[in-house]
Write an enzyme that holds these catalytic residues in place. Structure first.
Site, short mmCIF file in Angstrom:
data_model
loop_
_atom_site.label_atom_id
_atom_site.label_comp_id
_atom_site.label_asym_id
_atom_site.label_seq_id
_atom_site.Cartn_x
_atom_site.Cartn_y
_atom_site.Cartn_z
N ASN A 47 0.88 -1.17 0.00
CA ASN A 47 0.00 0.00 0.00
C ASN A 47 0.91 1.21 0.00
OD1 ASN A 47 -1.81 2.03 0.48
ND2 ASN A 47 -2.78 1.07 2.24
N ARG A 49 -2.69 -2.15 -3.30
CA ARG A 49 -3.91 -1.40 -3.03
C ARG A 49 -3.88 -0.17 -3.94
NH1 ARG A 49 -5.10 3.51 0.74
NH2 ARG A 49 -7.30 3.67 0.23
N HIS A 70 -12.82 2.40 0.74
CA HIS A 70 -12.74 1.33 1.76
C HIS A 70 -13.35 0.03 1.24
CE1 HIS A 70 -12.79 4.52 5.21
NE2 HIS A 70 -11.54 4.16 4.97
N ARG A 79 -11.77 14.76 8.76
CA ARG A 79 -12.60 15.13 7.58
C ARG A 79 -14.03 15.43 8.02
NH1 ARG A 79 -11.15 9.93 4.08
NH2 ARG A 79 -9.29 9.65 5.33
N GLU A 87 -7.72 -5.88 5.53
CA GLU A 87 -7.66 -5.44 4.14
C GLU A 87 -6.50 -6.09 3.39
OE1 GLU A 87 -8.36 -1.40 5.95
OE2 GLU A 87 -8.92 -0.97 3.89
#
Ligand code: ADP
Length: 401
Positions: free
Chosen positions: A7, A95, A184, A245, A387
């Site tokens: 990633n 990813r 996600h 955020r 993940e």
């Protein structure tokens, strides 16, 4: 058979080497501050087992290739290494943030796939270039080893138009590809499969609402195992309130604030991505700090927590309306898995919708998939996400056809 999962970020690389027969992580780590005078490499062999060993290095990594070279040294080290040499790596799973409408499934990386990732740089300016850099590093350091791209947006490709289009002029979709993509996806897909296993139901008959609550937060409405709606949008800014955020706000706030304060579009973007959410309300974005502060009477910390849980609850209601008969609400990621206060606040006073939370069970930590419901029509599950394993499995699936 071992799969290396990468990633790659703008100045960091997160990696994990997974043995696909046992699904065990052989090692994992993070290279940070690439390109800075002093970088940082944190490496763990056999993470989260009794044999775990940690190595921390502070040294300069001129670029991603230099950082990854150092990782290969550690992985193949004669004493602390976990494999003899690079030939023991079957494939590399990357990813990638955004494949837009062109890449709708995990794909073996070739020149066309790289061009598509490049084409979407404007929509994923922070991630797509870094993800492509990771792919190019792998090509340089592991020649002949196949790379597979696993996209955050994949799982959401099943959303109907009425869910993914914004009520803006249709030409903005046609000309600028402005639409909801959702993110996600690997996490939502992984926990969906795990929820099906846990409930003993075929995935394609499963109706659930997944709540991925970490630093970034998103929810997904899943009907018959497929995503029918999600909270994140064109970018990962929309939807829930997150660590830094803002999530959903009235879009008219943007020009209003820009006109009143004179800040630029880029500055406004930074405010909404980095200085809002929990941090914007109480100055903290780690949920553990927020709990400590609110228990000491910090009213802003309490407000930040209340706002976040309220917004999650609101989407649970909305997605229940979308999905229909819901089998379970699933909590995952840092907050979803570990924060009993958040789960309790979200599920409180939801009995009329069939959610009955078992507060005692909710308060215990187990680290495995489990139910925290005490009956009722809708189960409440905690499912640890993984993940990296999802990316590794998708990589093998693509290569084996
Ligand atoms: P990322 O989006 O960076 O992958 P994570 O899934 O690791 O994030 O989640 C990070 C969030 O999880 C942080 O807000 C952190 O405070 C929260 N978290 C981790 N452990 C706990 C805990 N025991 N209680 C409450 N919050 C926790």
């Amino acid at each position: 058979m071992n799969v290396l999962v990468i990633n790659s970020g703008s100045s960091s690389i997160k990696y994990q080497l997974i043995n696909m027969e046992t699904e065990a992580s052989l090692c994992s780590g993070l290279v940070e501050r690439i390109g800075e005078p002093v970088g940082k490499l944190t490496h763990k062999t056999h993470p989260d087992t009794d044999a775990e060993k940690k190595i921390a290095l502070n040294e300069a990594f001129a670029d991603h290739v230099a950082g990854m070279k150092r990782v290969v040294d550690l992985i193949t080290d004669s004493t602390d290494g976990v494999i003899k040499d690079k030939s023991e790596i079957y494939a590399i799973g990357h990813r990638v943030l955004l494949g837009g409408e062109k890449i709708t499934k995990s794909i073996k990386i070739d020149e066309w796939a790289k061009d598509v990732i490049r084409e979407y740089f404007p929509l994923g300016p922070l991630h797509n270039p870094a993800n492509l850099a990771g792919i190019e590093v792998a090509e340089e350091l592991f020649p002949g080893v196949p790379s597979v791209g696993v996209f955050d947006t994949e799982f959401h490709q099943t959303m109907p138009q009425k869910a993914f289009l914004y009520p803006l002029p249709y030409s903005m979709y046609e000309d600028l590809q402005v639409r909801r993509y959702g993110f996600h996806g690997t996490s939502h897909r992984y926990v969906t499969k795990q929820a099906a296993k846990f409930l003993g139901k075929p995935v394609d008959e499963l109706n659930i609402i997944t709540c991925h609550l970490g630093n970034g937060c998103s929810m997904c409405a899943i009907k018959n195992g497929k995503c029918v709606d999600t909270t994140m949008g064109l970018t990962p800014l929309e939807g829930l309130m997150m660590g830094t955020r803002c999530g959903d706000i009235d879009p008219a706030i943007v020009p209003f604030v820009m006109e009143k304060t004179g800040i630029s579009a880029a500055e406004m973007d930074t405010v909404m991505n980095k200085q809002s959410g929990l941090k914007g309300i109480c100055g903290m974005n780690d949920m553990r700090d927020i709990h400590a502060a609110r228990l000491e009477g910090n009213e802003k910390a309490q407000l930040a927590f209340d706002m976040m849980s309220y917004r999650i609850k609101k989407y649970v209601g909305a997605f229940m309306a979308v999905v229909g008969e819901v089998d379970a609400v699933v909590f995952t990621a840092g907050i979803g898995e570990n924060d009993e206060h958040m789960r309790a606040a979200v599920c409180q006073d939801m009995e009329h919708l069939g959610l009955f939370i078992d507060l005692e069970e909710n308060n215990t930590r187990r680290g495995v998939a489990r139910s925290i419901s005490k009956g009722g029509k809708v189960d409440i599950l905690i499912i640890p996400t993984n993940e990296e394993l999802e990316i590794a499995q998708a990589t093998v699936e693509v290569l084996k056809g």
